[in-house]
Design an enzyme around this catalytic site. Structure first.
Site, PDB file in Angstrom:
ATOM      1  CG  HIS A 272     -12.658   9.518 -17.761  1.00 31.14           C
ATOM      2  ND1 HIS A 272     -12.652   8.383 -17.014  1.00 31.14           N
ATOM      3  CD2 HIS A 272     -11.519   9.490 -18.499  1.00 31.14           C
ATOM      4  CE1 HIS A 272     -11.554   7.683 -17.292  1.00 31.14           C
ATOM      5  NE2 HIS A 272     -10.850   8.335 -18.184  1.00 31.14           N
TER       6      HIS A 272
ATOM      7  CB  SER B 122      -5.567   5.922 -14.917  1.00 32.36           C
ATOM      8  OG  SER B 122      -5.258   5.368 -16.168  1.00 32.36           O
TER       9      SER B 122
ATOM     10  NE  ARG C 298     -11.082   7.767 -21.547  1.00 34.37           N
ATOM     11  CZ  ARG C 298     -10.042   8.580 -21.574  1.00 34.37           C
ATOM     12  NH1 ARG C 298     -10.179   9.821 -22.017  1.00 34.37           N
ATOM     13  NH2 ARG C 298      -8.874   8.169 -21.183  1.00 34.37           N
TER      14      ARG C 298
ATOM     15  NE  ARG D 143      -9.371  12.812 -25.308  1.00 38.55           N
ATOM     16  CZ  ARG D 143      -8.852  12.072 -24.334  1.00 38.55           C
ATOM     17  NH1 ARG D 143      -8.086  11.040 -24.623  1.00 38.55           N
ATOM     18  NH2 ARG D 143      -9.094  12.357 -23.069  1.00 38.55           N
TER      19      ARG D 143
END
Lengths: 247, 231, 648
Positions: C268, C286, C339, C444
């Site tokens: 991430h 986030s 990401r 993802r």
């Protein structure tokens, strides 16, 4: 930084516990409180001693798993954070820090600093839900909800179920926890439908499990890591009394 | 329905709230009445005393009041006992007063006990020398004063410095007790939200402050009067 | 014996597959459901929603979680949101577009049919959660609000402040509580599954350890559902919760379930950089921050040096001296690239020497422009809690100075292989949510994990499990007094015994930390043949060391966290090697799997569809024995595989 830790050690629910003193040295000020305990535990393991058991998981302040009564405060001296978000820079170098488990009759100690908070699950199982089946629901936008109501519901829904409210309350009352759930659902049309039933069954379960009576000290709100307001307790009172008066 | 007032924590709190509310109203009335004693030569005050003599309505009022005190008192002990039990056997080694939490809110029982002790003292000073005397059918109390001459009784009681001190302690305890109690009773019946909580706390401070001042001023003024009869 | 993989993907048009399949599979009558037992391991979004839905249907469900309450599962930490193809924003979103974005975001390494189904049920999830009382963000008119997330050009992400995962999980947990209240679900908290029991080739139950008493328990059922999340903690430092582990999944693999694409790990891009050697956890900021935050490093090396020395603050660096490298490289998506792309771009800048902190491993995420444009209040309303969290951790005020961020391990796309019914290669054993491999391919997209967990649990598994259980309606209650249970229990006890008896010199955490370093350095954001081969050797050696020299204090019959950690690490030590082997086998770059040998001239991931358009499914062959690879070809009937393009 160096610290002296006075930590409650207790083998299991049936044993008698006591405080033990430990020294931790050379701790960086950016270390979190729980990382500091990790360091202590790693040292203890190397010495062949059993590490201090404490609850923790996400370490982001959201799972509600961490607890600890640190120097008299649930979740440590900072406001509106969980124990996992406490950093050592907040303590004075050389300080003695007292670490205790939650103390409440409804939260028996399992080991050291770990307590059983199953009572909170039981309260929610008594009615902290909306009785909808999977798939038998209307479109998400079918019922408009005023933004302010959704926000207020969210304020209450931020509860992480950590147990700090009951652990802090001098009466061992779980009202803030129960109120957060009841109030969050009461602010939404979806939750209103069984509002009366929910308030009654959750309060009854709370009483049954041996939590104390709320006397509005507001200590729960002061120590709540999510800053949940006791205004939600007022709403719970209202919901409950209105429901009872209809009986 | 009746039973939730005893077997539910919220019901028990409701009883505390309602009985407490009733007592606050009484105190406001009593305080207002006392202040009248400061006006003129005390005859206005004595008119009220006469009005509240051993009449049926005054007696019913007194009985209800006594019941209110009793219920509030007994419930307080039951709640405290239950709360101690809920706290568990092992206490925290370190405790603090949380930020924003009033000391009084955590010591309501202690304050309540002081208030009750003060009340007992007060009853021996006044009620036993006024209404009780009337009820016994006598026309003078052991001080030789008429049971309807409340003003004289006030003058007598507060001419003694230790009574003034005891009463001031009592009033202070009452003040602190009400500081928490007044907004708390609104909270308990559910009449509070984030907007109103600060307002209610402010109202509580005003009400309790007013009651304290109203009572205290009478005691102090009469003490001063006793020091210099000319003024 | 290699696997005979049958993905059971229904025939027909993409949009009709799920409907056709539902119509074709068997159902179990209410009277028979009462006789059937199901075990669900894990209570995150997948597990809780599945258990609640199965309980509603009338099955007898047992749920297991290692925490003290089902509500603690790590789904709770998801911040940003959940995607759905509602098209409430009227920006031309559709089921197809969500499907396409997801398939493309996954770099064409996911199954078309699964992803389409996911997009199809996404709308139902929102409806379901709203009805449960999830307080999603609303507009002034009272209707649901949306925001944007990486890899998409539409606003389709529903959110509840920065706590969407929490609110969705509390919704699923409430549904679970409803069923516990109704008596259809029984909850076992502080219980850890230590083995899966297989009889006649079918799943029959689990062996679990009561973490409070240390008791080893047997639980039998007609079907077992694994919903235990991902295995990112193999890296020691990750954004996963401390207790998140791959052990349940790994036991399934050990007992014969195929493990697919283990090397697909998501790094991430927006995590708080590592601060020291004693750290035990990384914190995610986030992805939603990339809606308004701009990512940059200085253009000039002298500025970088000044930043490191502390002679310059980031705010001192002039606009023209800042390199907004994502906006420069990917004009169409800018800061909202997927990401994997954002992470690699950060690594590229840091490798080039432009990292902005002392370790050289950080870039800036800056809200200056957004604050100027929208005002501090709007930003505070949108991200206040995240900003507070950042300040709490770093002691830097992000309203004044940009945040420092760096990529960190976050999610594992790989997992237990499942067919279209979510059943593993072992009949009666299911895997849902992050624990399976199916829907995200090699990467993802943000706000899709919540979607998948809930899709599997609420809307897929409750139907597909009936197809298997319909064959079990005659079966008696599963007995746990059988040789298979005896054997499994004996093995678990022996393993615990062994761990406690080693009494070596290294703590579990020491070894885990070392494993993490091997993984990060060699099986991390960029992998090469050499690094992977090195990792395999080093992990094998470390594993030997673990079994010879680990020190686990305490006893088996008590609350013993060290023992729990040791059992999990034992599996990570095998899983890490499996990941390296898979990465070594996959000689291409795709999504989160970046082999430095395979990149375009511009440094983008270079796929080799001719050779690697398959899911790599690994079969356990014993400790220290190379696992066997079976390939499930990923047939693309409806989409064209293209080089991913986020530039225009």
């Amino acid at each position: 930084m160096n610290f002296t830790l006075k930590i409650w050690r207790q083998r299991d629910a049936h044993s008698k516990g006591e405080f033990k003193e430990y020294k931790v040295t050379d701790i960086s000020s950016d270390t979190s409180f729980l990382e500091m305990l990790d360091i202590l535990n790693n040292d203890l393991v190397h010495k062949g001693e059993e590490p201090v058991a404490f609850d923790h998981d996400c370490r982001e302040g959201i799972c509600g798993m961490c607890s600890l009564h640190i120097d008299g405060h649930a979740h440590g001296p900072s406001q509106a954070v969980t124990t996992c978000q406490i950093y050592m820079r907040q303590f004075k170098d050389g300080a003695t820090i007292t670490v205790e488990p939650w103390r409440s009759a409804a939260f028996p100690v399992i080991r050291d600093l770990v307590v059983n908070r199953g009572a909170y699950d039981e309260i929610l199982q008594a009615g902290g839900f909306v009785s909808v089946r999977t798939n038998s629901v209307p479109d998400g936008n079918a019922i408009p909800i005023p933004q302010a109501d959704a926000e207020e519901s969210m304020d209450a829904a931020a509860c992480v179920g950590c147990g700090a409210c009951a652990a802090t309350c001098k009466n061992g009352s779980a009202m803030l926890f129960v109120a957060a759930r009841v109030s969050s659902l009461a602010k939404l049309p979806q939750g209103r439908v069984e509002g009366a039933r929910r308030a009654k069954s959750m309060v009854a379960k709370m009483d049954e499990l041996g939590f104390g009576n709320c006397t509005n000290t507001g200590a729960c709100q002061a120590e709540c890591p999510k800053g949940i307001s006791i205004a939600h307790i007022a709403r719970l009172n209202r919901e409950f009394l209105a429901a009872k008066l209809e009986d | 329905m009746g039973c939730f007032l005893t077997n539910s924590s919220l019901g028990r709190k409701l009883v505390m709230s309602i009985s407490g509310c009733f007592l606050v109203l009484f105190l406001l009335f009593h305080m207002a009445m006392n202040v009248v004693a400061l006006i003129g030569d005390g005859s206005a005050y004595n008119v009220i005393c006469g009005f509240l003599g051993a009449n049926w309505y005054a007696l019913v009022g007194t009985a209800v009041l006594a019941l209110g005190v009793l219920v509030h008192f007994v419930y307080a002990f039951i709640l405290t006992w239950q709360n101690r039990k809920a706290r568990g056997n092992v206490r925290y080694a370190v405790t603090v007063t949380e930020k924003g939490v009033d000391w009084s809110s955590k010591n309501m029982l202690l304050l309540g006990v002081i208030v009750i002790l003060g009340l007992l003292l007060h009853l021996t000073h006044f009620w036993s020398k006024m209404m009780l005397v009337e009820l016994m059918g006598q026309h003078a109390n052991n001080l030789g004063l008429a049971p309807t001459d409340g003003a004289a009784l006030i003058q007598y009681t507060f001419s003694q410095w230790y009574n003034v001190v005891l009463y001031l302690v009592w009033f202070a305890a009452l003040w602190l007790h009400l500081n928490h109690g007044v907004w708390s009773m609104f909270q308990t019946v559910g009449w509070a939200n984030d907007t109103w909580l600060p307002r209610l706390k402010c109202i509580a401070k005003l009400v309790s402050g007013l009651i304290f001042l109203g009572f205290a001023v009478v005691a102090v003024v009469f003490y001063i009067k006793s020091l210099c009869p000319c003024c | 014996m290699a696997f005979k993989l049958d993905s059971k993907i229904p025939a027909g048009e993409l949009a009709q597959k799920w409907s056709n399949h539902k119509a074709a599979i068997k159902v179990v009558s209410p009277a028979n459901k009462r006789k059937l037992d199901i075990i669900v391991v894990g209570t995150g979004l997948g597990g809780a929603s599945a258990a609640a839905s199965l309980g509603e249907l009338g099955y007898n469900v047992k749920i297991f979680c290692i925490q003290d309450s089902p509500r603690r599962a790590h789904s709770i930490a998801a911040q940003g949101g959940i995607n759905a193809a509602k098209n409430y924003q009227n920006d031309n979103d559709s089921v197809y577009r969500l499907f396409y974005d997801t398939i493309k975001g996954g770099d064409y390494r996911a199954r078309e049919a699964n992803v389409y189904r996911l997009a199809e049920v996404s709308n139902l999830i929102i409806d379901q959660c709203v009805a449960q009382g999830v307080p999603f963000a609303r507009e002034y008119g009272g209707l649901l609000a949306n925001r944007s997330f990486g890899g998409a050009q539409v606003s389709r992400t529903f959110y509840a402040r920065g706590q969407t995962g929490q609110q969705l999980l509390l919704g699923a947990y409430a549904a679970l509580n409803k069923e516990i209240h109704n008596g259809s679900v029984k909850s076992y908290t502080r219980h850890e599954m230590l083995d899966i029991v297989i009889e006649d080739g079918e799943a029959r139950g689990i062996i679990a350890r009561n973490l409070v008493t240390g008791d080893i328990e047997r639980h039998g059922a007609h079907a077992v559902v694994i919903a235990t999340g991902g295995y990112g903690n193999v890296f020691f430092l990750s954004t996963n919760a401390m207790a998140s582990n791959g052990s349940a999944a790994f036991q399934c693999y050990r007992k014969g379930a195929g493990f697919a694409n283990p090397c697909f790990t998501q790094i991430h891009p927006t995590c708080i950089p590592v601060h020291g050697t004693q750290q035990s956890k990384l914190t995610l900021m986030s992805e939603s921050l990339r809606n308004d935050g701009r990512i940059w490093v200085p253009k000039k090396m002298e500025d970088v040096e000044a930043l490191r020395k502390g002679t310059k603050m980031p705010s001192d660096i002039a606009e023209e001296d800042r390199d907004y490298y994502l906006e420069r490289r990917y004009p169409a998506f800018g800061n909202l690239v997927p990401r994997d792309v954002a992470s690699r771009a950060a690594k590229e800048r840091c490798d080039a020497g432009y990292g902005v902190n002392e370790t050289g491993l950080a870039v800036f995420l800056d809200f200056k422009t957004a604050i100027e444009r929208l005002g501090k209040e709007v930003i505070e309303k949108r991200y206040g809690n995240l900003f507070d969290m950042y300040k709490e951790i770093t002691d830097v005020n992000p309203y004044e100075q940009p945040m420092q961020i760096f990529p960190a391990v976050h999610y594992t796309m790989g997992g237990i292989w499942v067919d279209y019914n979510l059943m593993t290669t072992i009949p009666g054993l299911y895997a849902i949510g992050e624990a399976n491999f199916s829907d995200h391919g090699a990467n993802r997209l943000g706000a899709s994990a919540l979607m998948q967990g809930l899709a599997d649990g609420y809307f897929v598994l409750p139907y597909t499990i009936g197809d298997y259980l319909a064959k079990k309606i005659q079966a008696p209650k599963v007995s746990t007094a059988t040789p298979a249970f005896d054997e499994a229990e004996k093995a678990v006890k022996a393993k615990i015994e062994k761990l406690l008896s080693i009494n070596g010199s290294r703590s579990v955490d020491d070894i885990h930390r070392q494993l993490g370093l091997i993984m990060w350095d060699n099986v991390g954001m960029a992998r090469t043949k050499e690094s992977l081969e090195k990792a395999i050797v080093e992990i094998a050696a470390l594993r030997k060391e673990f079994w010879k020299d680990v020190k686990v204090v305490g006893t088996a019959d008590s609350f013993n966290v060290e023992l729990e950690k040791a059992l999990r690490l034992a599996d990570f030590l095998e899983l890490g090697e499996l990941m390296a082997r898979d990465a070594l086998n996959r000689e291409e770059s795709c999504g989160g799997h970046f082999r430095s040998e395979h990149q375009t001239e511009e440094g983008e991931a270079l796929r080799h569809d001719d050779k690697f358009a398959y899911a790599a499914v690994w079969e356990y062959k014993g400790e220290d024995v190379e696992p066997e690879l079976t390939k499930e070809d990923l047939v693309y009937e409806f989409t064209h595989r293209a080089q991913r393009n986020y530039k225009d």
